[in-house]
Every structure is written in structure tokens, then in C-alpha cells.
Design a protein around this motif. Structure first.
Motif, PDB file in Angstrom:
ATOM      1  N   LEU A  90     -16.381 -38.492 -12.805  1.00  0.00           N
ATOM      2  CA  LEU A  90     -15.975 -38.553 -14.213  1.00  0.00           C
ATOM      3  C   LEU A  90     -14.467 -38.764 -14.347  1.00  0.00           C
ATOM      4  CD1 LEU A  90     -18.264 -35.741 -15.661  1.00  0.00           C
ATOM      5  CD2 LEU A  90     -18.370 -38.169 -16.243  1.00  0.00           C
ATOM      6  N   LEU A  91     -13.675 -38.132 -13.479  1.00  0.00           N
ATOM      7  CA  LEU A  91     -12.223 -38.333 -13.524  1.00  0.00           C
ATOM      8  C   LEU A  91     -11.870 -39.775 -13.201  1.00  0.00           C
ATOM      9  CD1 LEU A  91     -10.915 -35.037 -11.863  1.00  0.00           C
ATOM     10  CD2 LEU A  91     -10.672 -35.735 -14.264  1.00  0.00           C
ATOM     11  N   GLN A  92     -12.619 -40.370 -12.304  1.00  0.00           N
ATOM     12  CA  GLN A  92     -12.375 -41.773 -11.978  1.00  0.00           C
ATOM     13  C   GLN A  92     -12.782 -42.681 -13.134  1.00  0.00           C
ATOM     14  OE1 GLN A  92     -14.707 -43.341  -8.699  1.00  0.00           O
ATOM     15  NE2 GLN A  92     -13.070 -44.776  -8.144  1.00  0.00           N
ATOM     16  N   ALA A  93     -13.902 -42.357 -13.804  1.00  0.00           N
ATOM     17  CA  ALA A  93     -14.419 -43.203 -14.879  1.00  0.00           C
ATOM     18  C   ALA A  93     -13.614 -43.075 -16.160  1.00  0.00           C
ATOM     19  CB  ALA A  93     -15.883 -42.850 -15.151  1.00  0.00           C
ATOM     20  N   GLN A  94     -12.991 -41.901 -16.386  1.00  0.00           N
ATOM     21  CA  GLN A  94     -12.189 -41.640 -17.580  1.00  0.00           C
ATOM     22  C   GLN A  94     -12.949 -41.969 -18.882  1.00  0.00           C
ATOM     23  OE1 GLN A  94      -8.815 -40.280 -18.090  1.00  0.00           O
ATOM     24  NE2 GLN A  94      -9.561 -39.438 -16.147  1.00  0.00           N
ATOM     25  N   PRO A  95     -14.053 -41.278 -19.138  1.00  0.00           N
ATOM     26  CA  PRO A  95     -14.801 -41.535 -20.367  1.00  0.00           C
ATOM     27  C   PRO A  95     -14.016 -41.115 -21.603  1.00  0.00           C
ATOM     28  CG  PRO A  95     -15.643 -39.577 -19.277  1.00  0.00           C
ATOM     29  CD  PRO A  95     -14.650 -40.196 -18.335  1.00  0.00           C
ATOM     30  N   ALA A  96     -14.405 -41.665 -22.752  1.00  0.00           N
ATOM     31  CA  ALA A  96     -13.769 -41.281 -24.009  1.00  0.00           C
ATOM     32  C   ALA A  96     -14.045 -39.826 -24.338  1.00  0.00           C
ATOM     33  CB  ALA A  96     -14.268 -42.178 -25.138  1.00  0.00           C
ATOM     34  N   VAL A  97     -15.207 -39.338 -23.936  1.00  0.00           N
ATOM     35  CA  VAL A  97     -15.573 -37.940 -24.167  1.00  0.00           C
ATOM     36  C   VAL A  97     -16.671 -37.572 -23.177  1.00  0.00           C
ATOM     37  CG1 VAL A  97     -17.364 -38.467 -25.902  1.00  0.00           C
ATOM     38  CG2 VAL A  97     -16.230 -36.241 -25.957  1.00  0.00           C
ATOM     39  N   VAL A  98     -16.700 -36.306 -22.803  1.00  0.00           N
ATOM     40  CA  VAL A  98     -17.791 -35.761 -21.997  1.00  0.00           C
ATOM     41  C   VAL A  98     -18.492 -34.702 -22.842  1.00  0.00           C
ATOM     42  CG1 VAL A  98     -18.450 -34.485 -19.923  1.00  0.00           C
ATOM     43  CG2 VAL A  98     -16.639 -36.206 -19.815  1.00  0.00           C
ATOM     44  N   VAL A  99     -19.797 -34.867 -23.046  1.00  0.00           N
ATOM     45  CA  VAL A  99     -20.585 -33.937 -23.854  1.00  0.00           C
ATOM     46  C   VAL A  99     -21.535 -33.181 -22.931  1.00  0.00           C
ATOM     47  CG1 VAL A  99     -22.158 -33.675 -25.809  1.00  0.00           C
ATOM     48  CG2 VAL A  99     -20.482 -35.558 -25.785  1.00  0.00           C
ATOM     49  N   GLY A 100     -21.286 -31.892 -22.771  1.00  0.00           N
ATOM     50  CA  GLY A 100     -22.203 -31.044 -22.016  1.00  0.00           C
ATOM     51  C   GLY A 100     -23.235 -30.459 -22.970  1.00  0.00           C
ATOM     52  N   ILE A 101     -24.521 -30.708 -22.710  1.00  0.00           N
ATOM     53  CA  ILE A 101     -25.582 -30.206 -23.586  1.00  0.00           C
ATOM     54  C   ILE A 101     -26.216 -28.982 -22.932  1.00  0.00           C
ATOM     55  CG2 ILE A 101     -27.746 -30.716 -24.757  1.00  0.00           C
ATOM     56  CD1 ILE A 101     -26.996 -33.618 -24.835  1.00  0.00           C
ATOM     57  N   ASP A 102     -25.985 -27.825 -23.550  1.00  0.00           N
ATOM     58  CA  ASP A 102     -26.572 -26.569 -23.082  1.00  0.00           C
ATOM     59  C   ASP A 102     -26.194 -26.348 -21.612  1.00  0.00           C
ATOM     60  OD1 ASP A 102     -27.872 -24.198 -23.503  1.00  0.00           O
ATOM     61  OD2 ASP A 102     -29.820 -25.066 -23.879  1.00  0.00           O
ATOM     62  N   ALA A 103     -27.098 -25.813 -20.768  1.00  0.00           N
ATOM     63  CA  ALA A 103     -26.856 -25.563 -19.330  1.00  0.00           C
ATOM     64  C   ALA A 103     -25.450 -25.026 -19.097  1.00  0.00           C
ATOM     65  CB  ALA A 103     -27.081 -26.848 -18.527  1.00  0.00           C
ATOM     66  N   PRO A 104     -25.071 -23.922 -19.779  1.00  0.00           N
ATOM     67  CA  PRO A 104     -23.664 -23.487 -19.738  1.00  0.00           C
ATOM     68  C   PRO A 104     -23.177 -23.101 -18.353  1.00  0.00           C
ATOM     69  CG  PRO A 104     -25.051 -21.796 -20.755  1.00  0.00           C
ATOM     70  CD  PRO A 104     -25.900 -23.031 -20.624  1.00  0.00           C
ATOM     71  N   ASP A 105     -24.048 -22.530 -17.497  1.00  0.00           N
ATOM     72  CA  ASP A 105     -23.589 -22.096 -16.176  1.00  0.00           C
ATOM     73  C   ASP A 105     -23.072 -23.264 -15.347  1.00  0.00           C
ATOM     74  OD1 ASP A 105     -24.217 -19.462 -16.704  1.00  0.00           O
ATOM     75  OD2 ASP A 105     -26.274 -19.659 -15.964  1.00  0.00           O
TER      76      ASP A 105
END
Length: 405
Positions: A90-105
Motif C-alpha cells: 500500500l505504501l508503494q501504491a500510494q492510494p488516495a485513501v485506505v478504507v478498513g472495513i470492520d476487522a479491527p484487530d
């Protein structure tokens, strides 16, 4: 080298969904975000629903579909390797946003690393900060630029800790009609329209059915003995659960009074019922949205329960979501629906509470009226569906960051 104006480029949006419910939320989110960014690319971790919407899943969603402390511990080395590889990618891809859905751990650790590196992060589905250690909100704030909440009482908790949180509504509230169709559900399940019906849902996992199944089925037998003509329907979440429930029902009657064991059809079973007896969890929210009076029971492993109590991890004295929502909405300090937890979750007590609802039509009517209010509250009086509102809250962040360059 020519500079590229990223504000004019289609955004790369990363979504990390950890289980089936997250896959559905992710699919709805992709559809809504594509309305705003038609050429956007979506990558990360997702399941079949998200992939049908054009999502590029870098890893199998089953990598994160773990339940229970012992299962997570057993797979911890693999999960840590996956998280490290995912963060690097993800750091290499540099997305506009990262959305984590649930799965908090899993997701909160990923989000924190990325936020520290300057990547915009959003956590969709707040952990239950109203039930478990409110100070967790501070950790979530260190991980997410914005938290998207499904319940209306959650943003105020985050506000106390200076964290940006938005109520976007619960997607289940969009999937249930405000006026439920009992007649149609009974036609689908081939149940008589005039018969009293009890739906029994002792959990969707084998471990839950192992702890609760016998007590729930014994309770249903006691209710059936006291309510003439009662029809009992028991939806099974999967083939393994169906097989276990079949074992528990063995030796019972084989005529029309025998419990009807279903493959799925949980929503239809709830809608067809006069009263629902079910395990605590998301199913209680579904029964509430179906506008069905319910009795809620649950047990956890005795050691886990004692540890949680000893460490004062629980900050609530109610457990069923309808009761939590009713209290937050100011619908009284008592229990809207009976809940029988741990040592109180016995066949005798479950049966007594269920029979009391069958015998008190006035109480059932009051519960249904309260459920209608809570259904409206979960929609928030907001326009559109939950996925649309979540997409709007995410797009606002993307567009603000693009405007800042």
C-alpha cells in the motif's frame, strides 16, 4: 520529468474487508464511490461481491476470516506477515485513501502504520466502544483519519476524544421494510397464516450452537407444550450448523408439530414469527428491523466471562442491541426485550420469558412500536442508502486532500 496533477487523475482506492459482512459493505461502497469517480480503481482485500464490482483483491478474504482468541493466536505469525506485506504494498501504491472495513484487530494496525506515513485512512464500522473500554476510541483515532459509524450514539463518544466520526446509518436498516410482510414470509415458508409461530436462532456458528442449542430447543419444546398449535421454525446458517441442530432435534415428533429446520431463510423465519428466541449478536438487530418481539440469550466460555468481569472490560449492563439502542434513544432505562445471559440462559428461563411474550399482546405491540422508532433512527432521517452516505464521507476527505495538493 513531467509533473502529473494527481487532482485530475482517477483515484486508486484501497479497501480492506475481513469477512462476509465486510464484503457486502465493500461492494455497496464500490458502487457508490464509482458514481463519484467513474474511472477509479479499487484494490486491497475483498471477497466475491466486491470482485463482481471490479475490485482487484490482492489477498484472499479468508485470510482474515478468523473467530475467537485462540484461533487468532494460532494464526498470528501468518497474519503478521500478511500485514507487513500489505502495508509495504500500500505504501508503494500510494492510494488516495485506505478504507478498513470492520476487522479491527487487523485493520487498525494497518491503518495506523499508513496514517503515520501520511496516507489518508478511514475505518468503516466502529468497534463497540459503547460496550468495551471507551478509551479504545483514542487508539482508533490514531489509526483513522475518519471513523464511519453504523449507530447514532457512536459519534458523540468519539467527539469526547477529539476524533472525527460520522454516523452513516446501518445498511441493514435499508434492507428491511419499515412495515414487515408477515403474510408473504409465511407463504414462502408454507406456514399457516393463523397459527402462532416461534422462530428459534441459537447462533450461526457451531461453537454457539454447542453452547446454546440444547437450551434453546428445550425451551421451544416447553413453549410448544403451552401454546396450542405452535409452529417452530429453526433456520440453520450453514450445512454444519444444520447437521448439529438435526442431532439435537432427533427423537422429536415427525408430524406437523415438529420444528421446521430450514437451510438459511433466517429473515423469512423472523418475519413469519410472532416471537423470536435468538442468540445475542447481529441477529437481534435483524429481528428488531423485522419488528418482531424477541427473547435474547447467550453464554460465553465461563473463563472468558470471569476474565472480562474481573478486568472490568465491559462498560454496559445490557447486551442485546435493541436494548442498547433503546436506552441510547431515551426509550427508558429498563430492558425493552428480555435478555438472559450466562447462568440465566437456561431452558426454563428462556421458555418462561418467551411464553410471557406470547401471552401479552399489549406488550408485544409496545415493543413493535419501539422497534419502528429505532428503525427510523438507524436510517438517521438521512437521504440515500448507508453505502451512499459512507461514500460521501470518504469522497469529502479525498477531495479535500486533492484540493490541498
Amino acid at each position: 520529468m513531467q509533473n502529473i496533477d494527481v487532482s485530475t487523475q482517477p483515484p486508486l482506492i484501497a479497501i480492506l474487508a475481513g469477512e462476509d459482512s465486510g464484503d457486502q459493505l465493500g461492494a455497496d461502497l464500490i458502487v457508490a464511490l464509482r458514481q463519484r469517480y467513474p474511472q477509479a480503481r479499487f484494490v486491497g482485500i475483498g471477497g466475491a461481491r466486491m470482485q463482481r464490482e471490479g475490485f482487484d483483491s490482492w489477498y484472499d478474504i479468508r485470510e482474515l476470516s478468523l473467530f475467537g482468541f485462540s484461533e487468532v493466536i494460532r494464526h498470528l505469525p501468518r497474519l503478521l506477515r500478511l500485514r507487513k506485506a500489505l502495508v509495504a504494498r500500500l505504501l508503494q501504491a500510494q492510494p488516495a485513501v485506505v478504507v478498513g472495513i470492520d476487522a479491527p484487530d487487523f485493520n487498525l494496525g494497518v491503518e495506523q502504520r499508513l496514517k503515520q506515513a501520511g496516507v489518508l485512512t478511514v475505518h468503516y464500522v466502529s468497534p463497540s466502544v459503547w460496550a468495551w473500554r471507551e478509551k479504545r476510541a483514542e487508539k482508533i483515532g490514531r489509526s483513522a483519519s475518519r471513523v464511519l459509524c453504523l449507530f447514532p450514539m457512536e459519534p458523540a463518544i468519539y467527539a469526547k476524544h477529539g476524533i472525527d466520526a460520522r454516523f452513516v446509518g446501518h445498511p441493514l436498516a435499508d434492507r428491511f421494510a419499515l412495515v414487515s410482510d408477515r403474510v408473504g414470509a409465511r407463504e414462502i415458508l408454507q406456514l399457516p397464516q393463523q397459527a402462532p409461530v416461534l422462530a428459534v436462532l441459537p447462533g450461526s456458528r457451531l461453537s454457539e450452537v454447542g453452547r446454546l442449542g440444547q437450551a434453546f430447543i428445550d425451551a421451544a419444546k416447553r413453549v410448544a407444550a403451552a401454546v396450542p398449535g405452535l409452529r417452530v421454525v429453526i433456520p440453520a446458517a450453514n450445512p454444519q450448523v444444520r447437521a448439529r441442530l438435526g442431532e439435537l432435534l432427533a427423537g422429536g415428533p415427525h408430524d406437523e408439530t415438529a420444528p421446521l429446520l430450514l437451510d438459511g431463510h433466517a429473515h423469512e423465519a423472523m418475519l413469519a414469527a410472532d416471537v423470536v428466541l435468538l442468540a445475542s449478536g447481529t441477529a437481534t438487530l435483524e429481528a428488531m428491523l423485522a419488528k418482531r418481539p424477541m427473547v435474547v440469550g447467550y453464554r460465553v466460555a465461563p473463563l472468558s466471562y470471569r476474565i472480562a468481569r474481573a478486568l472490568k472490560m465491559l462498560k454496559t449492563d445490557v447486551y442485546a442491541l435493541p436494548n442498547i439502542l433503546a436506552r441510547a434513544a431515551g426509550l427508558g432505562d429498563g430492558l425493552l426485550v428480555p435478555e438472559l445471559m450466562q447462568d440465566d440462559c437456561t431452558a426454563d428461563k428462556l421458555a418462561a420469558a418467551t411464553l410471557a411474550l406470547f401471552k401479552d399482546s399489549e406488550r408485544r405491540g409496545a415493543i413493535v412500536a419501539a422497534f419502528e422508532q429505532l428503525h427510523q433512527a438507524l436510517r438517521g432521517g438521512l437521504e440515500g442508502h448507508a453505502g451512499d452516505r459512507a461514500a460521501a464521507a470518504i469522497a469529502e476527505l479525498i477531495d479535500a486532500k486533492r484540493a490541498d495538493g
